[in-house]
Structures are given as C-alpha cells and as structure tokens.
Scaffold this motif. Structure first.
Motif, PDB file in Angstrom:
ATOM      1  N   ARG A  85       0.804  -1.217   0.000  1.00  0.00           N
ATOM      2  CA  ARG A  85       0.000   0.000   0.000  1.00  0.00           C
ATOM      3  C   ARG A  85       0.843   1.277   0.000  1.00  0.00           C
ATOM      4  NH1 ARG A  85      -2.702   0.931   5.897  1.00  0.00           N
ATOM      5  NH2 ARG A  85      -0.808   0.983   7.154  1.00  0.00           N
ATOM      6  N   LEU A  86       2.169   1.142   0.060  1.00  0.00           N
ATOM      7  CA  LEU A  86       3.034   2.329  -0.003  1.00  0.00           C
ATOM      8  C   LEU A  86       2.941   2.934  -1.404  1.00  0.00           C
ATOM      9  CD1 LEU A  86       5.250   4.090   1.388  1.00  0.00           C
ATOM     10  CD2 LEU A  86       6.923   2.615   0.270  1.00  0.00           C
ATOM     11  N   TRP A  87       2.476   4.174  -1.488  1.00  0.00           N
ATOM     12  CA  TRP A  87       2.305   4.803  -2.795  1.00  0.00           C
ATOM     13  C   TRP A  87       3.107   6.101  -2.938  1.00  0.00           C
ATOM     14  CZ3 TRP A  87       0.297   9.748  -3.464  1.00  0.00           C
ATOM     15  CH2 TRP A  87      -0.272  10.339  -2.330  1.00  0.00           C
ATOM     16  N   ARG A  88       3.696   6.592  -1.821  1.00  0.00           N
ATOM     17  CA  ARG A  88       4.380   7.881  -1.913  1.00  0.00           C
ATOM     18  C   ARG A  88       5.577   7.931  -0.976  1.00  0.00           C
ATOM     19  NH1 ARG A  88       1.870  13.518   0.356  1.00  0.00           N
ATOM     20  NH2 ARG A  88       1.912  12.252   2.259  1.00  0.00           N
ATOM     21  N   VAL A  89       6.675   8.535  -1.457  1.00  0.00           N
ATOM     22  CA  VAL A  89       7.815   8.909  -0.615  1.00  0.00           C
ATOM     23  C   VAL A  89       8.061  10.398  -0.858  1.00  0.00           C
ATOM     24  CG1 VAL A  89      10.223   8.519  -0.032  1.00  0.00           C
ATOM     25  CG2 VAL A  89       8.822   6.606  -0.836  1.00  0.00           C
ATOM     26  N   ARG A  90       8.006  11.165   0.204  1.00  0.00           N
ATOM     27  CA  ARG A  90       8.099  12.624   0.078  1.00  0.00           C
ATOM     28  C   ARG A  90       9.231  13.149   0.954  1.00  0.00           C
ATOM     29  NH1 ARG A  90       3.209  16.688   1.984  1.00  0.00           N
ATOM     30  NH2 ARG A  90       4.205  18.693   1.442  1.00  0.00           N
ATOM     31  N   THR A  91      10.037  14.028   0.408  1.00  0.00           N
ATOM     32  CA  THR A  91      11.090  14.674   1.183  1.00  0.00           C
ATOM     33  C   THR A  91      10.795  16.158   1.260  1.00  0.00           C
ATOM     34  OG1 THR A  91      12.418  14.856  -0.825  1.00  0.00           O
ATOM     35  CG2 THR A  91      12.925  13.035   0.656  1.00  0.00           C
ATOM     36  N   VAL A  92      10.843  16.711   2.476  1.00  0.00           N
ATOM     37  CA  VAL A  92      10.638  18.147   2.681  1.00  0.00           C
ATOM     38  C   VAL A  92      11.946  18.737   3.202  1.00  0.00           C
ATOM     39  CG1 VAL A  92       8.158  17.987   3.026  1.00  0.00           C
ATOM     40  CG2 VAL A  92       9.662  17.689   4.974  1.00  0.00           C
ATOM     41  N   TYR A  93      12.363  19.815   2.589  1.00  0.00           N
ATOM     42  CA  TYR A  93      13.631  20.462   2.936  1.00  0.00           C
ATOM     43  C   TYR A  93      13.323  21.821   3.543  1.00  0.00           C
ATOM     44  CZ  TYR A  93      15.044  17.098  -0.658  1.00  0.00           C
ATOM     45  OH  TYR A  93      15.210  15.967  -1.415  1.00  0.00           O
ATOM     46  N   LYS A  94      13.631  21.973   4.819  1.00  0.00           N
ATOM     47  CA  LYS A  94      13.374  23.256   5.480  1.00  0.00           C
ATOM     48  C   LYS A  94      14.400  24.281   5.027  1.00  0.00           C
ATOM     49  CE  LYS A  94      11.295  20.930   9.399  1.00  0.00           C
ATOM     50  NZ  LYS A  94      11.304  20.702  10.858  1.00  0.00           N
ATOM     51  N   LEU A  95      14.121  25.537   5.306  1.00  0.00           N
ATOM     52  CA  LEU A  95      15.020  26.597   4.879  1.00  0.00           C
ATOM     53  C   LEU A  95      16.401  26.400   5.492  1.00  0.00           C
ATOM     54  CD1 LEU A  95      12.700  29.719   5.168  1.00  0.00           C
ATOM     55  CD2 LEU A  95      13.373  28.502   3.100  1.00  0.00           C
ATOM     56  N   VAL A  96      17.427  26.763   4.754  1.00  0.00           N
ATOM     57  CA  VAL A  96      18.799  26.649   5.247  1.00  0.00           C
ATOM     58  C   VAL A  96      18.949  27.453   6.528  1.00  0.00           C
ATOM     59  CG1 VAL A  96      21.210  27.118   4.724  1.00  0.00           C
ATOM     60  CG2 VAL A  96      19.690  26.297   2.920  1.00  0.00           C
ATOM     61  N   GLY A  97      19.558  26.831   7.534  1.00  0.00           N
ATOM     62  CA  GLY A  97      19.698  27.482   8.831  1.00  0.00           C
ATOM     63  C   GLY A  97      18.649  27.038   9.820  1.00  0.00           C
ATOM     64  N   HIS A  98      17.577  26.368   9.332  1.00  0.00           N
ATOM     65  CA  HIS A  98      16.515  25.857  10.210  1.00  0.00           C
ATOM     66  C   HIS A  98      16.188  24.428   9.789  1.00  0.00           C
ATOM     67  CE1 HIS A  98      15.764  29.933  11.748  1.00  0.00           C
ATOM     68  NE2 HIS A  98      15.992  30.315  10.504  1.00  0.00           N
ATOM     69  N   THR A  99      17.207  23.604   9.699  1.00  0.00           N
ATOM     70  CA  THR A  99      17.012  22.296   9.082  1.00  0.00           C
ATOM     71  C   THR A  99      16.809  21.164  10.073  1.00  0.00           C
ATOM     72  OG1 THR A  99      19.406  22.003   9.004  1.00  0.00           O
ATOM     73  CG2 THR A  99      18.356  22.923   7.056  1.00  0.00           C
ATOM     74  N   HIS A 100      16.972  21.393  11.370  1.00  0.00           N
ATOM     75  CA  HIS A 100      17.032  20.237  12.261  1.00  0.00           C
ATOM     76  C   HIS A 100      15.867  20.115  13.255  1.00  0.00           C
ATOM     77  CE1 HIS A 100      20.803  18.729  10.828  1.00  0.00           C
ATOM     78  NE2 HIS A 100      21.304  19.934  10.865  1.00  0.00           N
TER      79      HIS A 100
END
Length: 429
Positions: A85-100
């Motif tokens: 049933r896995l249909w999506r893999v999504r990566t979200v990249y926060k703004l540089v300097g606020h990544t963690h």
C-alpha cells in the motif's frame, strides 16, 4: 557519530539512533539513502505494517539528501514495494539554517544524558542514553556498510534542486511520477513527470533488486591513529589502576569489533609477499619483466647509492620490452618539518606524502634518479598502486623488510605523515 530518525516527528514517538564511525565511510547520498532504507526496513519488520506514505524531513543540502542518489532510492523503493500500500515517498527540505528542529532537540537531550558519565564502548554509550531518556522509546543500530544506489543505472537524473523545498515521488496505475514545490507552504505543485512506466516497474524491482554494497573501511592514516590512540589509552588506564572488568571489556570491543572488523589484518604484521610461498626444483631466479609487471603498475627500486634524501625511487611502468621496462619516475613533494623546535619550520622531502611525476616538477627540485630503462633485477617491489598519491603503509613496510633503509629514522620521517608511520611501525612490532 549518530544520525537520528524520529517517526512522526514528535518527542513522544519512537526514535532510532544509528551510529557511524567517523572516517570509515564516504559521507554523501549513498550513506543517507542507506540509513533511511535500513531504518525503514527495521520499522516495517518490527511492526509488520507497511505505511501508505513515507515523509522525510531532510537536510537542505546536496551533500546529503538533496541529490540524485536519494532520489534513485525513492524511485527504487516504490518499484520494489509496488504490490504493497506504499504509494508515496516525500522529502521536505526546510530553509537553510533551520534544518534540524526535532533532530537538534533529540541531540541536545543525548548530550545532556552523557554529561559527567564515563563510557568506553558503544554499548556503554547507548545503555546510558536509553536509561536516561525514559520519555523516549529509543532503539539503536550501527551502519556497517552502505548501498551504492549510484550504481543502479536506472538512467535517472535530477538537477537544479537548489530552489526546491518539497519533492514527492508517487506511484499510480500509470507508473512512478515525481513532482515538486518551491516552498512547503505553497499549494502549487509542478506538472508530474513520469520516471518509470508501469510496465517497467517489475524490471526495475527484479533486475536491480540488490544495489552493490560499499564496505566501510578506515584509511591507512585513520588505522594508524586508532592504533596509537588505543595504545595510549590502555597504558594510561593501566597506570591509573582503572583497568577493571568493564573497562577491559570496552578495550576488547575497540580491538575486536572496531579495529579488526573495519581494519582487516590490524592485529598482525603482514609477511613479505615473496616469503609466502617456497618453490623447490629448478626455478628461474629472475622472472621475465612482462610476468612481473604490467603497464600502469608502480615499482620501487633502491636509490641509496645516489641520494641520502631519497633512498628509494618510485616509478610507473609505461612500456615493457622482452628484458626491460621503461619507467616514468615519480618524485616526492616537500612538507614542513614536524618538530618541537621554535621558529620557522624548513621544508624537507616527504617520502610519506604525495608523489608526482618528474615531468611536472622543475629539474632543480629533483634528487638524482636511476635510468628510465630498467632490468627486472633492479626492481625490488612491484604490482601496487598509490592511495591519493601516497605510498601505502603496507608497501613502506615491505621497503623496511628489505633492510636497505630505515624509514623510521628522524631525518626521513620528521613530517606529519612520517610521524604516523613511525607510530604504525611501533604498534606492529
């Protein structure tokens, strides 16, 4: 070094700490994709549930997750799990300097849990963390090897991700698609682009089901530093009468699980190659040059009669005749002398540093060299390659075993890497 994976992103949820040995693997997309895949696999096996969607809060840098290798892993994973049933893999990249955010908060708690505690092994560290951070459900593992997603040859390329902060790879009846947004808060997605057609998904999953492994291994310099450090630690602990059973177990772990696992042969000196096998009967003492060497091999010859500063010469075989070889000689560069004397350090020949072809150097900087045409009897060591332009320590050991020069003498080894070789040689003996 540890990399956290926090499921669902809230402190009350499960967290996985994956440890890495600094220096034994190449930092980059293959390592990050391997970490994500290993922890995804462990989670699925532990729960027995494959999620419908996997969302990754990733570092906003092409050096780690924002690259073609992680993109290839996302596509490959959806192809392999096309019947789940896995249909999506999504990566979200926060703004540089606020990544963690969540990762930083977890690391701050890990740091606080270790404050004022004594530990020597990985088990010690993890037991302290798990016992202290009771509000987390913590699991931990170690990444012993990476998968080489770069070698899958899916034919996928993705460029210009600099301004993309949201990337989604998803599966439909038509195949695997990718789309992206510039900002997380935006509502407008790009037009979906087909990357693997539906009829090709099974081929991708079966023909490329096993990405090649990248075995983690420390460099020769790191091995030498570890040997030197471990020897000092054990001597120091013994002199302070601190070698109790727990510490001895930790030292044994460093020796057996870290050094020997990642540095094969670290527990014993290598034997001279020519002494491994004895032959009886009629044996030709001087083999034909074409049997000894091939074009591109490096060789070492004795040069003590011509130069004290350059007791051996390194050359590359560029052509082979019936009874001789044409050699392109290489020459070591200069490094600042490593000593405790005050004042400016003079530059000396560094036999342990990087070598370069003599064609690239001025004649005035060259030591006397042998003729470019050599017979087999002049070649002492052959059939090896350089590591980042440097002679490997195991080859220098063979030079030492021939007993025509002492490379641990201060006149030859008073450089940074020369000091490392002295420590390496001391630990071998």
């Amino acid at each position: 070094r540890a990399t956290p994976l926090i499921w669902n992103g809230t402190p009350g949820d499960d967290a996985v700490l994956t440890t890495l040995y600094e220096g034994d693997s190449k930092h980059g997309g293959n390592m990050q994709a391997s970490l994500l895949f290993m922890n995804f696999h462990r989670k699925v096996v532990a729960t027995g549930v494959v999620p419908e969607s996997l969302v990754i809060s990733a570092d906003n840098t092409p050096k780690e997750t924002k690259n073609a290798m992680v993109f290839t892993w996302m596509v490959w994973l959806l192809c392999c799990l096309r019947e789940t049933r896995l249909w999506r893999v999504r990566t979200v990249y926060k703004l540089v300097g606020h990544t963690h955010s969540h990762c930083d908060r977890l690391f701050s708690r890990v740091k606080a849990s270790l404050m004022g505690k004594s530990y020597i092994s990985e088990d010690d560290v993890m037991n302290i963390i798990v016992a202290t951070l009771k509000s987390y459900t913590l699991d931990w593992n170690h990444l012993h090897a990476s998968l080489n997603f770069e070698e899958l040859n899916l034919g996928l390329e993705i460029h210009a991700l600099r301004n993309v902060h949201d990337l989604e790879v998803f599966r439909t009846n038509g195949g695997i698609y990718v789309r992206w947004k510039q900002y997380l808060s935006g509502e407008l997605w790009s037009r979906p682009r087909l990357v693997v057609a539906a009829e090709n998904m099974a081929t991708v999953a079966t023909a490329m089901a096993r990405p090649p492994h990248i075995r983690h291994c420390f460099s020769q310099d790191m091995k030498t530093k570890f040997h030197d450090f471990l020897g000092r630690v054990e001597v120091q602990l013994g002199s302070m009468n601190l070698l109790d059973d727990r510490v001895k177990a930790g030292v044994a772990w460093l020796n057996n699980d870290v050094l020997l696992f990642n540095c094969p042969g670290a527990d014993m000196p290598g034997m001279l190659l020519e002494n491994l096998v004895r032959l009886g009967g009629t044996v030709q003492d001087e083999p034909a040059i074409e049997i000894m060497c091939v074009t591109g091999d490096f060789v070492i010859v004795d040069n003590t009669s011509s130069s004290k500063a350059l007791p051996f010469c390194l050359g590359e075989v560029i052509d082979i005749d019936e009874d001789s070889a044409i050699i392109q000689w290489w020459h070591p560069g200069k490094s600042k002398e490593a000593n405790l004397k005050a004042g400016r350090k003079k530059a000396i020949l560094d036999l342990f540093g990087e070598w370069a072809p003599t064609d690239d150097l001025p004649l005035t900087e060259l030591e006397p060299l042998p003729p470019s045409i050599l017979s087999p009897s002049k070649i002492l060591i052959w059939g090896f390659n350089l590591e980042s332009g440097q002679v490997p320590f195991e080859i220098l050991d063979k030079v030492m075993d021939l007993d025509f020069v002492d490379l641990t003498g201060l006149k030859l080894s008073s450089t940074k890497r020369g000091s490392l070789y002295r420590a390496h040689r001391l630990m071998r003996t």
